[in-house]
Design a protein around this motif. Structure first.
Motif, PDB file in Angstrom:
ATOM      1  N   HIS A 238      21.135  65.023  37.671  1.00  0.00           N
ATOM      2  CA  HIS A 238      19.770  64.532  37.533  1.00  0.00           C
ATOM      3  C   HIS A 238      18.751  65.672  37.522  1.00  0.00           C
ATOM      4  N   LEU A 239      19.052  66.793  38.202  1.00  0.00           N
ATOM      5  CA  LEU A 239      18.130  67.922  38.178  1.00  0.00           C
ATOM      6  C   LEU A 239      18.111  68.582  36.803  1.00  0.00           C
ATOM      7  N   LEU A 240      19.290  68.730  36.204  1.00  0.00           N
ATOM      8  CA  LEU A 240      19.343  69.269  34.852  1.00  0.00           C
ATOM      9  C   LEU A 240      18.650  68.341  33.864  1.00  0.00           C
ATOM     10  N   LEU A 241      18.846  67.034  34.026  1.00  0.00           N
ATOM     11  CA  LEU A 241      18.160  66.085  33.161  1.00  0.00           C
ATOM     12  C   LEU A 241      16.640  66.217  33.287  1.00  0.00           C
ATOM     13  N   ALA A 242      16.151  66.369  34.511  1.00  0.00           N
ATOM     14  CA  ALA A 242      14.710  66.477  34.727  1.00  0.00           C
ATOM     15  C   ALA A 242      14.151  67.730  34.060  1.00  0.00           C
ATOM     16  N   LEU A 243      14.833  68.862  34.232  1.00  0.00           N
ATOM     17  CA  LEU A 243      14.363  70.103  33.615  1.00  0.00           C
ATOM     18  C   LEU A 243      14.427  70.020  32.093  1.00  0.00           C
ATOM     19  N   GLY A 244      15.527  69.462  31.587  1.00  0.00           N
ATOM     20  CA  GLY A 244      15.641  69.308  30.149  1.00  0.00           C
ATOM     21  C   GLY A 244      14.616  68.343  29.592  1.00  0.00           C
ATOM     22  N   TRP A 245      14.366  67.262  30.323  1.00  0.00           N
ATOM     23  CA  TRP A 245      13.390  66.256  29.915  1.00  0.00           C
ATOM     24  C   TRP A 245      11.992  66.852  29.836  1.00  0.00           C
ATOM     25  N   LEU A 246      11.570  67.558  30.891  1.00  0.00           N
ATOM     26  CA  LEU A 246      10.230  68.121  30.921  1.00  0.00           C
ATOM     27  C   LEU A 246      10.089  69.286  29.939  1.00  0.00           C
ATOM     28  N   GLY A 247      11.141  70.118  29.851  1.00  0.00           N
ATOM     29  CA  GLY A 247      11.073  71.245  28.937  1.00  0.00           C
ATOM     30  C   GLY A 247      10.985  70.803  27.490  1.00  0.00           C
ATOM     31  N   SER A 248      11.833  69.858  27.097  1.00  0.00           N
ATOM     32  CA  SER A 248      11.797  69.376  25.715  1.00  0.00           C
ATOM     33  C   SER A 248      10.514  68.596  25.437  1.00  0.00           C
ATOM     34  N   GLY A 249      10.064  67.792  26.414  1.00  0.00           N
ATOM     35  CA  GLY A 249       8.820  67.045  26.231  1.00  0.00           C
ATOM     36  C   GLY A 249       7.614  67.952  26.102  1.00  0.00           C
TER      37      GLY A 249
END
Length: 322
Positions: A238-249
């Protein structure tokens, strides 16, 4: 889980409430300008000023609807792709910029509020500027807390395991592109002048914004790369998802907004607007950032959390059709 849900629900209502002053101010600007009771922003005619603020009113309405959708039961019935896209774009705009909002507020306070001294384009009073800043920060903080709680309720399998042997073998090209973009922006943020046409136009806030964009691009790139690789990592999924989500967004939202602005300056050559960067270089980077952000999101949607034994922890988060 219950405590996290309670926090998320309070944050969602708080985000909707925080955007309300921004919405009311924008409505007052439109109505006031049409009635001749409020000034028109410098550089705009009446039609352009009304159009610009009508668009921002619509954006504020979408933001309030999104915040409520994250906490109300009917939000679980909205097509997942629509909610995910709005949340992804909104988080990319607002959550990723929270560190800058805090630092810029401190800088403005240190300068005795010089940025709101009445010489801005809309002759905006200081109290209006403060309320607008509050709306942005409040919406960003609210999304940062309400969105994970919503996602956890709707797609709990994405939060249940660590990343282990992945199923993807292809190199995540979007992560590589994002890393290159992040390094280019980081170079500009530390004072590099290659690709900068007007160095005198840069200021401390410009350096901060560029540096923050670079950090999100690099963090999102690293997260997506780790999600797509085969080797196991010890970072929660979930931490990787959050970083990927915010970075890509952040890449998609901010470059999606800056690309038309850059093209407008390049084609129209307005006398009162100049960007520090070489316009062709900036346009290429922003276009690549938009494409990379979308590509990173596709990788995130296709990522699959796995248990330490290597068996899938649940279905892929792909049921965004529901």
């Amino acid at each position: 889980m219950e405590r996290w849900d309670r926090v998320g629900r309070c944050a969602g209502y708080g985000a909707a409430l925080a955007v309300s002053p921004y919405l009311l101010i924008k409505v007052s600007w439109v109505v006031g300008s049409l009635l001749g009771l409020a000034p028109i922003g410098e550089g705009f005619n009446l039609a352009g000023w009304v159009l610009l603020n009508t668009v921002t009113i619509a954006m504020a309405g979408i933001g309030i609807s999104l915040a409520l959708a994250l906490v109300r039961p009917w939000g679980m019935l909205i097509p997942g792709r629509l909610v995910a896209f709005c949340a992804w774009t909104g988080a990319g705009f607002l959550v990723s910029i929270l560190p800058y909002a805090v630092v810029s507020t401190v800088l403005d306070a240190a300068r005795s509020g010089a940025s709101n001294s009445g010489d801005d384009h809309s002759a905006m009073p200081g109290w209006e500027g403060a309320l607008i800043q509050f709306s942005f920060i409040g919406m960003g903080l609210g999304l940062a807390l309400a969105l994970p709680a919503y996602l956890r309720r709707r797609w709990p399998e994405a939060f249940t395991a660590r990343v282990a042997d992945g199923t993807r073998t292809a190199v995540p090209w979007a992560a590589a592109v994002a890393a290159v973009i992040g390094l280019a922006w980081l170079y500009w943020a530390v004072g590099g002048t290659l690709g900068v046409a007007h160095p005198a136009e840069r200021d401390i806030k410009g350096y901060l914004l560029t540096g923050l964009g670079a950090l999100w691009a690099l963090a999102g790139s690293a997260a997506v790369w780790m999600l797509a690789r085969r080797r196991p990592v010890r970072i929660p999924h979930h931490l990787l998802l959050a970083l990927g989500w915010l970075g890509s967004g952040s890449l998609f939202a901010w470059s999606g907004w800056k690309l038309p602005l850059t093209l407008f300056v390049a084609l129209a050559h307005p006398r009162d607007a100049a960007l520090p960067e070489n316009l062709a270089v900036a346009a290429v980077l922003h276009a690549a950032a938009v494409v990379a952000g979308v590509g990173m999101l596709r990788t995130l949607v296709g990522s699959r959390p796995r248990t330490r034994a290597g068996t899938p922890a649940g279905p892929s988060p792909a049921p965004l059709h529901t």
